[in-house]
Write a protein that holds these residues in place. Sequence first.
Motif, PDB file in Angstrom:
ATOM      1  N   TYR A  52      45.308  41.038  50.019  1.00  0.00           N
ATOM      2  CA  TYR A  52      44.223  42.002  50.157  1.00  0.00           C
ATOM      3  C   TYR A  52      43.354  42.056  48.647  1.00  0.00           C
ATOM      4  CZ  TYR A  52      42.041  46.146  52.482  1.00  0.00           C
ATOM      5  OH  TYR A  52      41.138  46.752  53.059  1.00  0.00           O
ATOM      6  N   THR A  53      42.146  42.134  48.734  1.00  0.00           N
ATOM      7  CA  THR A  53      41.328  41.989  47.593  1.00  0.00           C
ATOM      8  C   THR A  53      41.491  43.290  46.567  1.00  0.00           C
ATOM      9  OG1 THR A  53      39.469  40.588  48.248  1.00  0.00           O
ATOM     10  CG2 THR A  53      39.023  42.127  46.670  1.00  0.00           C
ATOM     11  N   ARG A  54      42.084  44.380  47.235  1.00  0.00           N
ATOM     12  CA  ARG A  54      42.318  45.422  46.423  1.00  0.00           C
ATOM     13  C   ARG A  54      43.541  45.369  45.430  1.00  0.00           C
ATOM     14  NH1 ARG A  54      44.130  49.156  50.112  1.00  0.00           N
ATOM     15  NH2 ARG A  54      46.364  49.129  49.583  1.00  0.00           N
ATOM     16  N   ILE A  55      44.353  44.128  45.767  1.00  0.00           N
ATOM     17  CA  ILE A  55      45.492  43.843  44.855  1.00  0.00           C
ATOM     18  C   ILE A  55      45.280  42.433  44.169  1.00  0.00           C
ATOM     19  CG2 ILE A  55      47.955  43.604  45.121  1.00  0.00           C
ATOM     20  CD1 ILE A  55      47.984  44.625  47.770  1.00  0.00           C
ATOM     21  N   MET A  56      44.582  41.503  44.896  1.00  0.00           N
ATOM     22  CA  MET A  56      44.359  40.349  44.257  1.00  0.00           C
ATOM     23  C   MET A  56      43.356  39.718  45.020  1.00  0.00           C
ATOM     24  SD  MET A  56      46.950  39.772  46.382  1.00  0.00           S
ATOM     25  CE  MET A  56      48.435  39.835  45.539  1.00  0.00           C
ATOM     26  N   ASN A  57      42.458  38.751  44.248  1.00  0.00           N
ATOM     27  CA  ASN A  57      41.341  37.947  45.039  1.00  0.00           C
ATOM     28  C   ASN A  57      41.346  36.676  44.151  1.00  0.00           C
ATOM     29  OD1 ASN A  57      38.455  36.866  44.704  1.00  0.00           O
ATOM     30  ND2 ASN A  57      38.526  38.250  46.515  1.00  0.00           N
ATOM     31  N   PRO A  58      41.102  35.463  44.652  1.00  0.00           N
ATOM     32  CA  PRO A  58      41.054  34.135  43.940  1.00  0.00           C
ATOM     33  C   PRO A  58      40.068  34.101  42.863  1.00  0.00           C
ATOM     34  CG  PRO A  58      41.023  33.694  46.106  1.00  0.00           C
ATOM     35  CD  PRO A  58      40.996  35.410  46.088  1.00  0.00           C
ATOM     36  N   THR A  59      38.664  34.718  42.978  1.00  0.00           N
ATOM     37  CA  THR A  59      37.736  34.750  41.778  1.00  0.00           C
ATOM     38  C   THR A  59      38.481  35.581  40.654  1.00  0.00           C
ATOM     39  OG1 THR A  59      35.964  34.636  43.778  1.00  0.00           O
ATOM     40  CG2 THR A  59      35.325  35.070  41.462  1.00  0.00           C
ATOM     41  N   ASN A  60      39.018  36.883  40.939  1.00  0.00           N
ATOM     42  CA  ASN A  60      39.423  37.506  39.886  1.00  0.00           C
ATOM     43  C   ASN A  60      40.528  36.783  39.275  1.00  0.00           C
ATOM     44  OD1 ASN A  60      37.725  39.031  41.364  1.00  0.00           O
ATOM     45  ND2 ASN A  60      39.216  40.963  41.661  1.00  0.00           N
ATOM     46  N   ASP A  61      41.364  36.165  40.015  1.00  0.00           N
ATOM     47  CA  ASP A  61      42.376  35.529  39.468  1.00  0.00           C
ATOM     48  C   ASP A  61      41.906  34.482  38.389  1.00  0.00           C
ATOM     49  OD1 ASP A  61      45.466  34.421  39.419  1.00  0.00           O
ATOM     50  OD2 ASP A  61      44.416  32.580  39.924  1.00  0.00           O
ATOM     51  N   VAL A  62      40.893  33.854  38.397  1.00  0.00           N
ATOM     52  CA  VAL A  62      40.543  33.065  37.547  1.00  0.00           C
ATOM     53  C   VAL A  62      40.054  33.635  36.166  1.00  0.00           C
ATOM     54  CG1 VAL A  62      38.906  31.046  36.758  1.00  0.00           C
ATOM     55  CG2 VAL A  62      39.736  31.076  39.154  1.00  0.00           C
ATOM     56  N   LEU A  63      39.435  34.829  36.515  1.00  0.00           N
ATOM     57  CA  LEU A  63      39.226  35.760  35.254  1.00  0.00           C
ATOM     58  C   LEU A  63      40.429  36.221  34.359  1.00  0.00           C
ATOM     59  CD1 LEU A  63      37.064  37.364  33.445  1.00  0.00           C
ATOM     60  CD2 LEU A  63      37.138  39.158  35.268  1.00  0.00           C
ATOM     61  N   GLU A  64      41.444  36.723  35.440  1.00  0.00           N
ATOM     62  CA  GLU A  64      42.626  37.217  34.856  1.00  0.00           C
ATOM     63  C   GLU A  64      43.345  36.158  33.861  1.00  0.00           C
ATOM     64  OE1 GLU A  64      43.608  40.070  38.438  1.00  0.00           O
ATOM     65  OE2 GLU A  64      44.623  38.009  38.327  1.00  0.00           O
TER      66      GLU A  64
END
Length: 422
Positions: A52-64
């Motif tokens: 669920y994007t509130r916890i994780m998201n593939p786009t956000n993951d690259v930034l992280e």
Amino acid sequence: MKDATIALHHGFKSDPTTKAVAVPIYQNVAFEFDNAQHGADLFNLDVPGNIYTRIMNPTNDVLEQRLAALEGGIAGLAVSAGSAAIHYAIQALTRAGDNIVSTPQLYGGTYTLFAHLLPSFGVEVRFARDDSAEAIAELIDENTKLVYCESIGNPAGNIVDLQRFAEVAHARGVPLMVDNTVATPILCKPIQFGADIVVHSVTKYVGGHGNALGGVIVDAGTFPWADYPEKFPGLNTPEAAYHGVVYTEKFGPAAFIARARTVPLRNTGAALAPMNAFLLLQGLETLALRMERHTDNAIKVAQFLKAHEQVAWVSYAGLPDHPHHELALKYMKGKPSAILSFGLKGGYEAGVRFYDALQIFKRLVNIGDAKSLACHPASTTHRQMNAAEQAKAGVKPEMIRLSVGIEAIEDILEDLQQALRA
């Protein structure tokens, strides 16, 4: 890979379906499970993947991944703003009755969080008398859960002796948490000097274009949480908010960042929008290049102001006579970002006339934009403080804070010159 290469390539090669080389915007709320067991494994954190994007998201993951790699950490967590990153990092380690110890020189929003909101939750914030390691050490006791500082204070421009801070914190069994927003990992990597947690408002230099809010927490993966089971029960005992997981047992060195994701973020929801993560990644790609231009322009602006007969004082640690110049050399190779402050001999009124006359510099409260920005902290970012609190934070009534951009230096200096004539 070097920093400039990490910022372009780390954490993503190409989209497996389309072969697109730009990080896709996964504008998606929920992600499908293969079957019931797959869903259970994801919720148990037994396998990697998205829920669920509130916890994780593939786009956000690259930034992280990219920011964690630049900082030298083992993992990151992207959230909706820098303020959320600070709050969640502290919330992951504290509960009512605990305290944290902080330098007094802080961004105004952080000061408000520390002085007013955290105490309402039962977490005491102890502000040191100054930014020395000795002043920090005086305030640490058995209920202290972390030491907090900014690598470069905003707007004071002070530089903290990170190595000494880490030594003091670790000697008492607590982690060092550093806000590295102003320096960025291009100029300073606090983890190399002993920091355990690094936070960023990636809204600022990382994004660099004033178009997206975001915050990131980076976990160094070096603090021995399991050695202090009574001090950090949230990491060493079954987590009631996440079906009894014991973070130090399940995640080892990544226990802290795992709890930050699955407890404060999951339950209060300050998630980073995938579109913002995409915009922030575009900024990150040119961060190393921009920081070169930012710092080159900043030292020229500082030298210009220092030589001007109408200017009473200039605070920029890149100048040899600044009290923190040696720390700037040690931690930032003499390039302490591009935030500087100064005051005019005419005091508050002269400062206001100067501020109102600016043409290229934008009058607003952001920093780190590619454009040059100006702010009067006493009436904006630090307005919620009284005069004594402002003084302790390094804010004077006549202070003008400049965030020097990447425009042609000739145009920047011309704008300052014409405003001084006003």
